[in-house]
Design an enzyme around this catalytic site. Sequence first.
Site, PDB file in Angstrom:
ATOM      1  N   SER A   1      57.317  48.193  26.493  1.00  0.00           N
ATOM      2  CA  SER A   1      57.509  48.205  25.041  1.00  0.00           C
ATOM      3  C   SER A   1      57.032  49.562  24.535  1.00  0.00           C
ATOM      4  CB  SER A   1      56.747  47.026  24.428  1.00  0.00           C
ATOM      5  OG  SER A   1      57.085  46.869  23.075  1.00  0.00           O
TER       6      SER A   1
ATOM      7  N   HIS B   1      61.749  46.575  25.022  1.00  0.00           N
ATOM      8  CA  HIS B   1      61.872  46.262  23.591  1.00  0.00           C
ATOM      9  C   HIS B   1      62.431  47.484  22.886  1.00  0.00           C
ATOM     10  CE1 HIS B   1      58.273  43.301  24.049  1.00  0.00           C
ATOM     11  NE2 HIS B   1      59.395  42.799  24.514  1.00  0.00           N
TER      12      HIS B   1
ATOM     13  N   ASP C   1      54.015  40.161  25.007  1.00  0.00           N
ATOM     14  CA  ASP C   1      55.125  39.767  25.865  1.00  0.00           C
ATOM     15  C   ASP C   1      54.891  40.275  27.292  1.00  0.00           C
ATOM     16  OD1 ASP C   1      57.571  38.645  26.455  1.00  0.00           O
ATOM     17  OD2 ASP C   1      58.754  40.339  25.719  1.00  0.00           O
TER      18      ASP C   1
END
Lengths: 195, 270
Positions: free
Chosen positions: A17, A44, A137
């Site tokens: 991310s 992401h 996540d």
Amino acid sequence: MAENALNQLRYLVIGGSAGSLEVILDLVTHLPALPHAVVILVVHRKKDNDSILVDLLSYRTKLPVREVEDKETISPDTIYLAPPDYHLLIERADLFSLDISEKVHFSRPSIDVTFESVAEAFGDRVIGILLSGANADGAVGMAKIRKAGGYTIVQDPATADVGYMPQQALDLTPVDSILPAAEIPGLLEKLLRIQ
Amino acid sequence: MIQDEDLNLLLSELSHRYGYDFTNYARASLKRRVNRLLAVDRFASFAELLYKVKNDPDYLPHVVEQLTVNVTEMFRDPSLFRTLREQVLPVLATHPLIRVWHAGCSTGEEVYSLAIMLEEANLLHKSLLYATDINPTVIENIRRGMFPIGNIRQYTENYLQSGGRKDFSSYYQAQYEWAKFDERLRANTIVATHNLVSDRSFNEFQLILCRNVLIYFDKELQDKALTLFDNSLEKLGFLVLGSKENLRFSPIAASYTQLENKEKVWRKMR
């Protein structure tokens, strides 16, 4: 592809991310020319700049880079990218599927969703890597990969651009390696050499 | 994650007892849906869920709603809607009556999106929009025309990117946490349940939209649904799919041409 050939493949899944892009580009640059692996990236990112990442990756590797379409065949020595705004799942040993169900950790694609699916489908042939990020996540996904017998690598939170995501994984599960980004390619090369 | 044998038991129950056939749904996604149902309704075990399904017919609509994915938004993929606005609506405008089918439209966000574009092209008055979904519960929302106000900022952005020029807030009224869309937008909309697995073609259309539904089907069921669309589409009509879906490997592909800009819009050529 013959079943025994599929059985020898490794599945390298990488989740990242915020602050992970440079690391991913560097990892891809250092992948062996024929890793005998399926490489799956879950990053992401914003929905609108999707083709840019495919281009950035393609500059750095001779391996084909594909943003996954619905029911796309899984081929070895290919880099697959989860498309923006879809979860990426393993439908069968040789087939991806996509899903736009609820976001997980405010994310779609979610790293947890793909890691869990890969762990279930490929067990001890999985190598999971979790990189920099500001989101929880991927932690559960790493735990699932490890539980299924896969090898887990977490970017050292102290050296990551944003240490929160790798730290979340370390707080949840033991992992096999905690490394600064620069040392991950070397380890990968060793891991992929052992068939 | 739920085991294959358990999933098969549940699917067989839903099919034989209630006529909802999920056997050709893509497995990876379906398993996640069952897992989610187990968590959301706090079942201690799969056996408890199965017992509930067997013994409580009133629980069925909820199961169907949870097993299917009902995530949608207004003007999702704005460039696709821009293509509809610029390349498809001008062709539809030449018809005296425009018939559109939104297949698997869930809570109806795209039905309202298209209605807004038809209105802006001065075509809504001569259009008939069929909005269908497998879920009797979610399509109720199309009649109400209410969407969470928290999503409106995103929808407004999407609308503008799709080429919309009006003040988007002129289409709805804010009511607490809901945006209620103008009733005239759905005046020509017919809402009905329709199951792409088991139901047939029911009309001929110039435009069929079925976005992010086929991703939940296996190849066999995808081909079946696409054949159903083919049988429901006029020659030179348009078929619109989701951004990662493709007609390419289907049996109907030979009759269709994709628009040049590579948006997921195909035209039936023969």
